[in-house]
Scaffold this motif. Structure first.
Motif, PDB file in Angstrom:
ATOM      1  N   ALA A 113       0.901  -1.071   0.141  1.00 11.23           N
ATOM      2  CA  ALA A 113       0.152   0.135  -0.020  1.00 11.23           C
ATOM      3  C   ALA A 113       0.834   1.359  -0.112  1.00 11.23           C
ATOM      4  CB  ALA A 113      -1.031  -0.100   1.021  1.00 11.23           C
ATOM      5  N   GLY A 114       0.561   1.989  -1.020  1.00  8.97           N
ATOM      6  CA  GLY A 114       1.457   3.437  -1.031  1.00  8.97           C
ATOM      7  C   GLY A 114       2.540   3.386  -1.999  1.00  8.97           C
ATOM      8  N   SER A 115       2.713   2.256  -2.745  1.00  8.41           N
ATOM      9  CA  SER A 115       3.991   1.903  -3.407  1.00  8.41           C
ATOM     10  C   SER A 115       3.645   2.674  -4.910  1.00  8.41           C
ATOM     11  CB  SER A 115       4.286   0.461  -3.678  1.00  8.41           C
ATOM     12  OG  SER A 115       3.009  -0.239  -4.344  1.00  8.41           O
ATOM     13  N   ASP A 161      -3.066   2.565  11.186  1.00  6.52           N
ATOM     14  CA  ASP A 161      -2.486   1.572  12.166  1.00  6.52           C
ATOM     15  C   ASP A 161      -2.971  -0.029  11.944  1.00  6.52           C
ATOM     16  OD1 ASP A 161      -1.208   3.540  13.078  1.00  6.52           O
ATOM     17  OD2 ASP A 161      -2.856   4.311  14.501  1.00  6.52           O
ATOM     18  N   ASP A 162      -4.318  -0.083  11.401  1.00  7.52           N
ATOM     19  CA  ASP A 162      -4.940  -1.177  11.311  1.00  7.52           C
ATOM     20  C   ASP A 162      -4.545  -1.890  10.193  1.00  7.52           C
ATOM     21  OD1 ASP A 162      -6.481  -1.092  13.725  1.00  7.52           O
ATOM     22  OD2 ASP A 162      -8.197  -0.286  12.541  1.00  7.52           O
ATOM     23  N   TRP A 163      -4.292  -1.245   8.948  1.00  3.17           N
ATOM     24  CA  TRP A 163      -4.102  -1.809   7.657  1.00  3.17           C
ATOM     25  C   TRP A 163      -2.692  -2.444   7.806  1.00  3.17           C
ATOM     26  CZ3 TRP A 163      -5.778  -2.968   3.109  1.00  3.17           C
ATOM     27  CH2 TRP A 163      -5.035  -3.672   2.113  1.00  3.17           C
ATOM     28  N   ILE A 164      -1.604  -1.743   8.276  1.00  2.00           N
ATOM     29  CA  ILE A 164      -0.343  -2.212   8.203  1.00  2.00           C
ATOM     30  C   ILE A 164       0.050  -3.844   8.679  1.00  2.00           C
ATOM     31  CG2 ILE A 164       2.141  -2.090   9.006  1.00  2.00           C
ATOM     32  CD1 ILE A 164       1.848   1.066   8.546  1.00  2.00           C
ATOM     33  N   ALA A 173       8.382  -1.790   1.897  1.00  2.00           N
ATOM     34  CA  ALA A 173       6.998  -1.826   2.662  1.00  2.00           C
ATOM     35  C   ALA A 173       7.181  -0.490   3.553  1.00  2.00           C
ATOM     36  CB  ALA A 173       6.812  -2.937   3.551  1.00  2.00           C
ATOM     37  N   CYS A 174       8.342  -0.312   4.226  1.00  2.00           N
ATOM     38  CA  CYS A 174       8.226   1.049   5.007  1.00  2.00           C
ATOM     39  C   CYS A 174       8.222   2.199   4.006  1.00  2.00           C
ATOM     40  CB  CYS A 174       9.585   0.866   5.680  1.00  2.00           C
ATOM     41  SG  CYS A 174       9.799  -0.424   6.965  1.00  2.00           S
ATOM     42  N   GLY A 200       2.159   6.403   1.942  1.00  2.00           N
ATOM     43  CA  GLY A 200       0.650   6.132   2.006  1.00  2.00           C
ATOM     44  C   GLY A 200       0.290   6.879   3.159  1.00  2.00           C
ATOM     45  N   ARG A 201       0.961   7.104   4.298  1.00  2.00           N
ATOM     46  CA  ARG A 201       0.392   7.907   5.442  1.00  2.00           C
ATOM     47  C   ARG A 201       0.382   9.220   5.024  1.00  2.00           C
ATOM     48  NH1 ARG A 201       0.157   5.939  10.566  1.00  2.00           N
ATOM     49  NH2 ARG A 201       0.432   3.624  10.959  1.00  2.00           N
ATOM     50  N   ARG A 202       1.540   9.932   4.382  1.00  2.00           N
ATOM     51  CA  ARG A 202       1.635  11.233   3.982  1.00  2.00           C
ATOM     52  C   ARG A 202       0.662  11.620   2.957  1.00  2.00           C
ATOM     53  NH1 ARG A 202       6.689  10.799   3.018  1.00  2.00           N
ATOM     54  NH2 ARG A 202       6.626  10.493   0.400  1.00  2.00           N
ATOM     55  N   ARG A 203       0.286  10.581   2.294  1.00  2.74           N
ATOM     56  CA  ARG A 203      -0.818  10.787   1.078  1.00  2.74           C
ATOM     57  C   ARG A 203      -2.181  11.134   1.764  1.00  2.74           C
ATOM     58  NH1 ARG A 203      -1.846   5.761  -2.073  1.00  2.74           N
ATOM     59  NH2 ARG A 203      -2.867   5.378  -0.046  1.00  2.74           N
ATOM     60  N   ASP A 204      -2.640  10.088   2.820  1.00  2.00           N
ATOM     61  CA  ASP A 204      -3.758  10.261   3.311  1.00  2.00           C
ATOM     62  C   ASP A 204      -4.079  11.390   4.260  1.00  2.00           C
ATOM     63  OD1 ASP A 204      -4.500   8.337   1.346  1.00  2.00           O
ATOM     64  OD2 ASP A 204      -4.357   6.697   2.807  1.00  2.00           O
ATOM     65  N   GLY A 205      -2.742  11.586   5.043  1.00  2.00           N
ATOM     66  CA  GLY A 205      -2.890  12.658   6.209  1.00  2.00           C
ATOM     67  C   GLY A 205      -3.369  12.054   7.609  1.00  2.00           C
ATOM     68  N   PRO A 206      -3.602  12.878   8.503  1.00  2.00           N
ATOM     69  CA  PRO A 206      -3.729  12.488  10.064  1.00  2.00           C
ATOM     70  C   PRO A 206      -5.034  11.930   9.940  1.00  2.00           C
ATOM     71  CG  PRO A 206      -2.887  14.605   9.942  1.00  2.00           C
ATOM     72  CD  PRO A 206      -3.253  14.161   8.512  1.00  2.00           C
TER      73      PRO A 206
END
Length: 202
Positions: A36-38, A159-162, A139-140, A146-152
């Motif tokens: 995810a996020g790749s 946290d659940d997805w990873i 992955a990291c 992905g986190r940066r794209r989707d925001g807070p």
């Protein structure tokens, strides 16, 4: 709003994929998998354009909060089986905000169909694939993007997805079976031979 940079598909890739034998009835099913996020979705859009406007099935439309990875049976029934018979597929589209299926999409048995998303190269789908491409980003780094794209606002989801993604790939890895590896460069993409069965001739 910043415009997405154009990342052209390497010359010859679309021709290689179009030359593959059909894998799901009359369809050449081409999977784009990765963490995810790749960058799967962006690459898949460019690839679909290079393939002459091939339809794209997004696994984000298939998966749900309750079935992050347990969607194989629905995908087989709604997508694979109709396409394998040369028929139009019809599948539900999940709304991640409303947490329910809110639409249905029709998919013609085109010359090539791109399936993109985490798990697109899973064991149950591989017999139907003409080619499996893996986005070659760790992955990291992928999860950070992905986190940066989707925001807070989506932090709890990540946290659940990873851990769910870790568990999925531990049990059913895709990369070892990928025929091609895709690396994003400053300008465009680099496509390299993968560890799995080759997709067409170089």
């Amino acid at each position: 709003m910043r415009q997405e940079p154009i990342r052209p598909i390497p010359p010859g890739l679309a021709g290689r994929l179009r030359a593959l034998p059909p894998s799901c009835g009359p369809v050449r099913l081409i999977a784009v998998d990765g963490h995810a996020g790749s960058g799967k979705s962006t690459f898949a859009r460019h690839l679909a354009t290079a393939l002459g406007g091939a339809p794209v099935v997004r696994l984000d439309d298939i998966a749900t909060h309750d079935e992050l990875f347990a969607w194989t049976d629905r995908f087989r029934t709604e997508v694979l089986e109709p396409l394998s018979r040369g028929e139009h597929a019809r599948y539900g589209v999940y709304d991640w905000e409303r947490r329910e299926f809110t639409a249905r999409r029709e998919l013609a048995p085109a010359h090539a169909v791109v399936v993109e998303g985490v798990g697109a190269g899973r064991r149950a789908l591989r017999p139907y694939l003409a080619c499996l491409l893996w986005m070659e980003l760790t992955a990291c780094h992928s999860w950070e993007r992905g986190r940066r794209r989707d925001g807070p606002a989506q932090a709890a989801f990540w946290d659940d997805w990873i851990p769910a993604e870790r568990a999925h790939f531990a049990a059913d890895p895709s990369r070892p079976h990928a025929g091609l590896l895709v690396r994003r460069r400053t300008e465009g993409y680099e496509v390299l031979p993968g560890p799995g069965e080759a997709c067409g001739t170089p």
